[in-house]
Motif scaffolding. Structure first.
Motif, PDB file in Angstrom:
ATOM      1  N   ILE A   1      -8.970  -9.919   6.637  1.00 51.11           N
ATOM      2  CA  ILE A   1      -8.994  -9.066   5.440  1.00 51.11           C
ATOM      3  C   ILE A   1      -8.996  -7.575   5.868  1.00 51.11           C
ATOM      4  CG2 ILE A   1     -10.307  -8.463   3.375  1.00 51.11           C
ATOM      5  CD1 ILE A   1     -11.484 -11.287   3.468  1.00 51.11           C
ATOM      6  N   PRO A   2      -8.075  -6.779   5.300  1.00 50.84           N
ATOM      7  CA  PRO A   2      -8.052  -5.331   5.624  1.00 50.84           C
ATOM      8  C   PRO A   2      -9.339  -4.642   5.134  1.00 50.84           C
ATOM      9  CG  PRO A   2      -6.022  -6.046   4.566  1.00 50.84           C
ATOM     10  CD  PRO A   2      -6.976  -7.147   4.422  1.00 50.84           C
ATOM     11  N   VAL A   3      -9.789  -3.626   5.889  1.00 49.70           N
ATOM     12  CA  VAL A   3     -11.012  -2.865   5.544  1.00 49.70           C
ATOM     13  C   VAL A   3     -10.643  -1.364   5.532  1.00 49.70           C
ATOM     14  CG1 VAL A   3     -13.356  -2.285   6.174  1.00 49.70           C
ATOM     15  CG2 VAL A   3     -12.493  -4.621   6.550  1.00 49.70           C
TER      16      VAL A   3
ATOM     17  N   PRO B   1      -4.806  -7.590  -4.793  1.00 48.15           N
ATOM     18  CA  PRO B   1      -4.148  -6.618  -5.676  1.00 48.15           C
ATOM     19  C   PRO B   1      -4.201  -5.200  -5.114  1.00 48.15           C
ATOM     20  CG  PRO B   1      -5.477  -8.130  -6.949  1.00 48.15           C
ATOM     21  CD  PRO B   1      -5.810  -8.375  -5.508  1.00 48.15           C
ATOM     22  N   GLU B   2      -5.346  -4.891  -4.460  1.00 53.84           N
ATOM     23  CA  GLU B   2      -5.464  -3.530  -3.891  1.00 53.84           C
ATOM     24  C   GLU B   2      -4.494  -3.354  -2.734  1.00 53.84           C
ATOM     25  OE1 GLU B   2     -10.168  -2.552  -4.844  1.00 53.84           O
ATOM     26  OE2 GLU B   2      -9.618  -3.470  -2.934  1.00 53.84           O
ATOM     27  N   VAL B   3      -4.306  -4.403  -1.947  1.00 53.86           N
ATOM     28  CA  VAL B   3      -3.350  -4.317  -0.845  1.00 53.86           C
ATOM     29  C   VAL B   3      -1.938  -4.133  -1.387  1.00 53.86           C
ATOM     30  CG1 VAL B   3      -2.331  -5.551   1.093  1.00 53.86           C
ATOM     31  CG2 VAL B   3      -4.802  -5.630   0.717  1.00 53.86           C
ATOM     32  N   MET B   4      -1.651  -4.839  -2.473  1.00 57.64           N
ATOM     33  CA  MET B   4      -0.325  -4.748  -3.083  1.00 57.64           C
ATOM     34  C   MET B   4      -0.069  -3.347  -3.668  1.00 57.64           C
ATOM     35  SD  MET B   4       1.161  -7.699  -2.688  1.00 57.64           S
ATOM     36  CE  MET B   4       2.426  -7.696  -3.957  1.00 57.64           C
ATOM     37  N   ALA B   5      -1.151  -2.662  -4.078  1.00 58.12           N
ATOM     38  CA  ALA B   5      -0.998  -1.345  -4.702  1.00 58.12           C
ATOM     39  C   ALA B   5      -0.831  -0.215  -3.679  1.00 58.12           C
ATOM     40  CB  ALA B   5      -2.203  -1.055  -5.591  1.00 58.12           C
ATOM     41  N   LEU B   6      -1.082  -0.480  -2.401  1.00 54.58           N
ATOM     42  CA  LEU B   6      -0.939   0.555  -1.372  1.00 54.58           C
ATOM     43  C   LEU B   6       0.531   0.957  -1.211  1.00 54.58           C
ATOM     44  CD1 LEU B   6      -3.357  -0.875   1.369  1.00 54.58           C
ATOM     45  CD2 LEU B   6      -3.738   1.143  -0.074  1.00 54.58           C
ATOM     46  N   PRO B   7       0.747   2.123  -0.724  1.00 58.15           N
ATOM     47  CA  PRO B   7       2.131   2.530  -0.458  1.00 58.15           C
ATOM     48  C   PRO B   7       2.810   1.545   0.471  1.00 58.15           C
ATOM     49  CG  PRO B   7       0.659   4.411  -0.339  1.00 58.15           C
ATOM     50  CD  PRO B   7      -0.212   3.216  -0.459  1.00 58.15           C
ATOM     51  N   LYS B   8       4.121   1.458   0.295  1.00 59.08           N
ATOM     52  CA  LYS B   8       4.871   0.452   1.027  1.00 59.08           C
ATOM     53  C   LYS B   8       4.737   0.629   2.531  1.00 59.08           C
ATOM     54  CE  LYS B   8       9.490  -1.479   1.435  1.00 59.08           C
ATOM     55  NZ  LYS B   8      10.892  -1.400   0.998  1.00 59.08           N
TER      56      LYS B   8
ATOM     57  N   GLY C   1       1.316  -0.524   3.594  1.00 56.80           N
ATOM     58  CA  GLY C   1       1.226  -1.992   3.473  1.00 56.80           C
ATOM     59  C   GLY C   1       1.945  -2.682   4.604  1.00 56.80           C
ATOM     60  N   GLU C   2       3.129  -2.159   4.970  1.00 55.60           N
ATOM     61  CA  GLU C   2       3.863  -2.768   6.075  1.00 55.60           C
ATOM     62  C   GLU C   2       3.109  -2.630   7.384  1.00 55.60           C
ATOM     63  OE1 GLU C   2       7.633  -0.930   6.010  1.00 55.60           O
ATOM     64  OE2 GLU C   2       8.419  -2.143   4.322  1.00 55.60           O
ATOM     65  N   GLU C   3       2.488  -1.450   7.582  1.00 55.60           N
ATOM     66  CA  GLU C   3       1.717  -1.238   8.815  1.00 55.60           C
ATOM     67  C   GLU C   3       0.534  -2.196   8.885  1.00 55.60           C
ATOM     68  OE1 GLU C   3      -0.572   2.373  11.169  1.00 55.60           O
ATOM     69  OE2 GLU C   3       0.575   2.815   9.346  1.00 55.60           O
ATOM     70  N   ILE C   4      -0.146  -2.357   7.722  1.00 54.63           N
ATOM     71  CA  ILE C   4      -1.298  -3.294   7.700  1.00 54.63           C
ATOM     72  C   ILE C   4      -0.821  -4.716   7.992  1.00 54.63           C
ATOM     73  CG2 ILE C   4      -2.979  -4.376   6.154  1.00 54.63           C
ATOM     74  CD1 ILE C   4      -3.342  -1.642   4.826  1.00 54.63           C
ATOM     75  N   GLU C   5       0.303  -5.115   7.412  1.00 61.58           N
ATOM     76  CA  GLU C   5       0.816  -6.494   7.602  1.00 61.58           C
ATOM     77  C   GLU C   5       1.223  -6.709   9.052  1.00 61.58           C
ATOM     78  OE1 GLU C   5       1.346 -10.281   6.498  1.00 61.58           O
ATOM     79  OE2 GLU C   5       0.537  -8.649   5.268  1.00 61.58           O
TER      80      GLU C   5
END
Length: 801
Positions: free
Chosen positions: A179-181, A190-197, A200-204
């Motif tokens: 889980i991202p922190v 939903p919060e992960v989905m709302a992050l800038p693209k 989000g790609e960097e986190i993934e």
């Protein structure tokens, strides 16, 4: 002319003075089988030969003592035979549906059963103690400590790596989640989905890299967990073996001579080690409304030993008599019990049958009951052919059940089977069943009589002694023994024989004992035996008395006085199962001119059997042989049993019918005070018949009821004199000349007694002596032949064939 019989020929008496004892107490009890030398020889051969298929069929009539004699004979032989082994069924740990059979020396089966109960009880006590000890806890902790530290270090390193990359590891039912922190707070989906693209790609991307490391770490964790389990299993095995291994090793050493037992004990040890939890953990009570105490024992039942054959008490080979040979009684069964509403079974509920108990010895079966029980006979043949005993459900044999069930290992079979039945069944089985002649090759025929010699009379006394001792009856004095010997000859219907129907002889002794007890005397005497015989007859002769009453009242027409033309008193025997008695019947003959010959009215009415019909047809042969050498028989005669409404069978009345026919042809009446029995052949010889005593006594009772005149009597075949064992009342009547018994060899002798007129011999010129019976008959036949010539158109009717 035939001479009247003297009383010494009417009954062979036994002189009490000839009995070599005062009472049967002085006689040695009977040993072995008496009067059955042929059967004993066959039995001994059948029991001693070891080749396959030489089982025995004992053929004899009921009441001949065949079962008791066979049992006693087998028990004597079995004493010197080796004791067969015990047989047990134990669990097959590889296949619970196929229990194993174990063979052990006599008495060892129960010992193994007891040893296993003791060992399992000790194991159930020792294992919990061993695993609850501090020493075990310390060793378990030592065995897992290093692995646990390595595991913790791996998880710590993985958590540190995840935190460094901005993630947190969270356990869930489906695995470990990454889980991202952000700013110390876990982000939701939903919060992960709302992050800038881009973010989000960097986190993934980081998450995927971390997942690869996580998978590697999880593989390492599973390896560590396996290592822990193996370490604990190894420790548990070592502790368990230390706790109970010596118990099993002791049994293995004790039964080292029995490979099957050693294999079984090793399987038990392995199963205990694989199922330590059921010994260590406290059993959980089943969740049912009414707890049952045996439920907690179910897991341990698989270690029981089921002894189905225990020969620990035998003193030789077993002798088993199965009087109810059902399939289950013979071959055993698998019992079932209800557990929580369901019928279940296991190897401990296998029960052996008579064949198991007799294995290594002898099995005696009544063949009538064996054939009456479905599957029993076929299963027995299969077992003898395959030389093994297989326990199976009857429903499986019929194909009704297809569910999986137990199939115990068949047990090798080594048994000598003795079937007991009547001779007729033997011949039917031999002719109709091809397997029977291959499996039962020895026939032991039990005779119904034995020779009446001095030696056999002594043996009869020994039999009486044995019966009295065995059943605690009063002993017989010499007069009682003599009367029993006479009764034996009466049963045999022969002065030179003694009956071997010991069941009936024993019943008379038991009844005589009752009357001796009632009289409060020490010994059974001849009067008690006579009383027993008379009372036994009285209980069964109601029908005889009813017939005699009908004769007295002239309902049934039987004359015992006067003379009549073409009318004779015949004698027959009526059997009611438990009682047979003689009864007279009026036989009449009528003659006329014609070509029909002799017509049997009984046959025409279909009330005659084939043997009776044959006897009547012989009469035509006699007339042709005696009277019609040079001319045809021009005769129309009819013969009938008057007031006979049932089937007539047998040829014992053929001489009676011939006498009536000769009387009608000669015109000379027959004395009605006589009754006649005997068959006849075409040469005019009177032949022996059966039931001669009952026939004479039956006519005597009728004459006595109507009044003895001194002119009454019976004509019997001369060859039947040796069969006479008449009751004493008739002997007294003969002695006082109130009743007469004549033996005849030929029809000529008989007709002379019945008519008082000479029969007549054929002279050199071909004619008979004048005014004799045969002279009158020949003259009558010539007259009838001449008369028939006056009616040439007359033709004899066609007869049914």
């Amino acid at each position: 002319m035939a001479q009247e019989l003297s009383i010494d020929r009417l009954r062979r008496k036994s002189d009490p003075a000839s009995i070599r004892c005062k009472t049967t107490e002085e006689i040695a009890p009977l040993e072995g089988i008496i009067g059955q030398d042929r059967a004993v020889r066959a039995l001994r051969f059948g029991l001693e030969i070891k080749d396959r298929g030489f089982n025995i069929y004992i053929a004899g009539v009921p009441g001949s003592g065949r079962t008791t004699a066979a049992k006693d004979f087998l028990e004597v032989i079995a004493k010197d035979k080796p004791i067969p082994p015990d047989w047990c069924y134990v669990n097959n740990f590889n296949d619970h549906f196929s229990p194993k059979a174990i063979r052990l020396p006599p008495g060892q089966g129960k010992e193994l059963q007891k040893d296993m109960k003791t060992v399992i009880a000790e194991v159930r006590s020792a294992l919990p103690k061993a695993f609850e000890s501090e020493d075990y806890a310390t060793k378990r902790e030592d065995a897992t400590r290093a692995v646990e530290e390595e595991r913790k270090e791996l998880l710590t390193r993985l958590n540190t790596r995840a935190q460094k990359e901005g993630f947190a590891l969270q356990s869930s039912p489906i695995g470990v989640l990454i889980i991202p922190v952000v700013n110390g707070r876990p982000l939701t989906d939903p919060e992960v989905m709302a992050l800038p693209k881009k973010i989000g790609e960097e986190i993934e991307k980081k998450r995927e890299a971390l997942k690869a490391e996580l998978r590697t770490a999880m593989r390492q964790l599973r390896g560590l967990e396996k290592k822990v389990r193996e370490a604990i299993q190894k420790l548990n095995r070592e502790v368990a073996i230390f706790a109970f291994g010596h118990l099993v090793d002791g049994l293995v050493e004790k039964y080292e001579k029995f490979p099957d037992v050693k294999v079984y004990l090793e399987d038990v040890r392995d199963d205990i080690l694989e199922n330590l939890a059921q010994f260590i953990e406290k059993p959980q009570a089943p969740q049912i409304p009414f707890p049952v105490p045996w439920a907690k024992e179910l897991p341990f039942r698989k270690y029981d030993v089921n002894v189905i054959v225990d020969n620990s008490t035998l003193k030789g080979a077993p002798v088993i008599i199965e009087r109810n040979p059902t399939n289950q009684n013979l071959f055993g069964r698998m019992e079932k019990e209800a557990q929580f509403g369901v019928l279940t079974t296991d190897f401990t509920m296998i029960r052996g049958g008579s064949l198991h108990q007799a294995n290594g010895g002898y099995l005696v079966l009544p063949v009538e009951d064996l054939l009456r029980n479905i599957f029993s006979y076929d299963s027995l043949k299969r077992a003898l052919t395959n030389e093994c005993i297989a326990i199976e459900e009857p429903s499986e044999r019929m194909g009704f059940v297809t569910t999986k069930g137990m199939r115990p290992t068949p047990i090798p079979l080594d048994v000598k089977v003795v079937l007991i039945g009547n001779p007729l069944l033997y011949h039917q089985l031999y002719n109709l069943d091809t397997d029977f002649k291959e499996l039962f090759k020895v026939k032991a025929d039990f005779d119904t009589t034995m020779h009446r010699s001095a030696r056999n009379e002594e043996v009869y006394g020994a039999f009486v002694c044995s019966l009295c001792q065995k059943e605690k009856l009063r002993h017989l004095d010499a007069s009682g023994v003599a009367r029993i010997i006479e009764f034996g000859s009466r049963l045999a219907q022969d002065q030179q024989k003694l009956s071997t129907r010991f069941g009936e002889v024993a019943d008379i002794i038991r009844e005589a004992n009752f009357y001796a007890m009632r009289d409060k005397v020490q010994f059974i005497t001849a009067s008690h035996v006579k009383k027993a015989i008379e009372e036994k007859i009285y209980r069964s002769n109601l029908m005889q008395k009813r017939i005699q009453e009908m004769i007295e009242r002239n309902i049934l027409l039987i004359n015992t006085e006067g003379e009549a033309l073409g009318q004779v008193n015949g004698l027959s025997v009526m059997s009611l199962g438990d009682f047979a008695f003689g009864a007279p019947s009026r036989v009449t003959a009528s003659i006329g001119v014609g070509r029909e010959g002799i017509i049997d009215i009984q046959r025409e009415a279909k009330l005659a059997g084939p043997i009776h019909t044959k006897g009547v047809m012989i009469l035509s042969g006699y007339l042709a042989e005696t009277f019609t050498h040079d001319k045809p028989l021009s005769l129309s005669a009819r013969l009938v049993f008057e007031q006979s409404y049932g089937m007539v069978e047998g040829d014992s009345a053929s001489s009676t019918e011939l006498y009536g026919l000769l009387s009608a042809l000669s015109g000379i009446p027959i004395k009605q005070g006589f009754a006649v029995t005997g068959s006849v052949n075409q040469k005019g010889e009177v032949q022996a018949i059966g039931g001669v005593n009952a026939k004479i006594e039956g006519f005597f009772e009728v004459c006595k009821a109507k009044g003895l005149t001194g002119k009454q009597g019976v004509l019997i075949p001369e060859s039947n004199v040796q069969n006479l064992m008449l009751k004493e009342e008739i002997l007294e009547a003969v002695k006082e000349h109130r009743f007469h018994i004549y033996p005849v060899k030929t029809i000529g002798e008989g007709i002379e007694i019945l008519t008082g007129v000479k029969a007549g011999e054929r002279q050199r010129d071909g004619t008979f002596e004048k005014d004799t019976i045969n002279f009158r008959i020949e003259r009558k036949l010539k007259t009838m032949a001449e008369k028939l010539k006056e009616y040439p158109e007359f033709k004899a009717p066609k007869k049914d064939r």
